[in-house]
Enzyme design. Structure first.
Site, short mmCIF file in Angstrom:
data_model
loop_
_atom_site.label_atom_id
_atom_site.label_comp_id
_atom_site.label_asym_id
_atom_site.label_seq_id
_atom_site.Cartn_x
_atom_site.Cartn_y
_atom_site.Cartn_z
CG ASP A 66 -0.31 -0.43 2.51
OD1 ASP A 66 0.94 -0.43 2.58
OD2 ASP A 66 -1.02 -0.73 3.47
CG ASN A 132 -8.71 -0.95 12.06
OD1 ASN A 132 -7.73 -1.57 11.64
ND2 ASN A 132 -9.29 0.01 11.37
CG HIS A 134 -5.79 -1.86 8.83
ND1 HIS A 134 -5.88 -0.53 9.19
CD2 HIS A 134 -4.47 -2.14 8.87
CE1 HIS A 134 -4.67 -0.06 9.42
NE2 HIS A 134 -3.80 -1.01 9.23
CD GLU A 139 -8.75 1.30 7.66
OE1 GLU A 139 -8.73 0.41 8.54
OE2 GLU A 139 -8.15 2.39 7.79
C1 GLP Z 1 -0.42 0.34 8.57
C2 GLP Z 1 -0.12 -0.30 7.20
C3 GLP Z 1 -0.26 -1.78 7.26
C4 GLP Z 1 0.47 -2.25 8.50
C5 GLP Z 1 -0.30 -1.84 9.73
C6 GLP Z 1 0.42 -2.11 11.04
O1 GLP Z 1 -1.47 1.23 8.53
N1 GLP Z 1 -0.89 0.18 6.12
O2 GLP Z 1 0.24 -2.37 6.09
O3 GLP Z 1 0.56 -3.65 8.49
O4 GLP Z 1 -0.80 -0.53 9.62
O5 GLP Z 1 1.34 -1.13 11.37
P1 GLP Z 1 2.39 -1.30 12.54
O6 GLP Z 1 3.31 -2.40 12.13
O7 GLP Z 1 3.10 0.01 12.63
O8 GLP Z 1 1.63 -1.65 13.76
#
Ligand code: GLP
Length: 233
Positions: A66, A132, A134, A139
């Protein structure tokens, strides 16, 4: 849940080592040609271990999950910048791909990216999990049929990710993301989840019921998932 193998580790550093071992095994077996990468704090130790390792990605094509819309690759909070800083500038790949969040025609950009994915099927996809539930930027409420698309980030994601933006920077509230079906087509999914904040999402996964409210539960329908976590559930 025979399709999901869980590896419990003591720390995210140990988790990162485990992920590198799994990648090495697939590389050595000649099974890794296309690797799907993720961003976020969870993946930082993984890329650190990878860059310190002897792993050779010169024959591997990388795809990222993403990207934010409206910030260029030179912006320190773009995922393109993150990937260059943490991995690509230190480990050469055959090719690297990420959605272009600055594209003038975002729908065309989604089609371009999804076409590239179809031409280069993912052997392994790394995944983190949002608090959440995702995956990538899919989402709650995202359809399992979704392919690469434009998303509006939820309040929860904006609240969590805004910590990376300074006061004078405006955080994007839209992004481009691989869809659920783009992700589910990967042969193997390696999911990393460290820390108590990820407990509710992992608990939902292990409840074993697929629900659009917790996109992580879509993984229940994938044949080969490895979850690496420091949580005892
Ligand atoms: C972000 C990214 C995801 C990621 C997730 C977890 O928003 N878009 O691809 O896996 O949230 O983030 P973190 O590893 O900082 O907890």
């Amino acid at each position: 849940m025979e399709n999901i193998q869980t590896i419990v580790v003591d720390s995210k550093e140990q988790g990162a080592e485990k992920i590198c071992e799994l990648v090495q095994k697939e590389l050595e077996a000649g099974h890794l040609h296309v690797l799907g990468l993720a961003t976020g704090s969870t993946m930082e130790p993984v890329y650190e271990k990878m860059t310190e390792s002897d792993l050779d990605f010169t024959n591997v094509i990388a795809f990222n999950l993403d990207e934010y819309i409206g910030i260029p690759a030179t912006h320190k909070n773009s995922y393109a910048y993150y990937m260059n800083e943490l991995l690509f500038s230190k480990k050469p790949f055959k090719e690297t791909h990420i959605e272009n969040g600055m594209a003038e025609d975002l729908d065309a950009e989604c089609v371009r990216y999804e076409t590239l994915l179809k031409e280069n099927p993912l052997d392994i996809q790394f995944l983190g999990i949002g608090e959440n539930g995702h995956i990538a930027f899919n989402e709650p409420g995202t359809s399992p049929e979704s392919v690469t698309h434009v998303v509006e980030l939820t309040e929860s994601t904006i609240a969590v990710n805004s910590q990376y933006f300074t006061e004078d920077e405006t955080m994007p509230v839209t992004a481009l993301t691989m869809g659920i079906s783009s992700i589910m087509q990967a042969k193997k999914l390696i999911v990393a989840a460290f820390g108590e904040k990820k407990r509710p999402a992992l608990e939902k996964l292990f409840e074993g019921v697929v629900t659009t409210e917790w996109p992580v539960t879509y993984l229940l329908d994938h044949p080969d998932v490895i979850v690496i976590t420091d949580l005892k559930l």
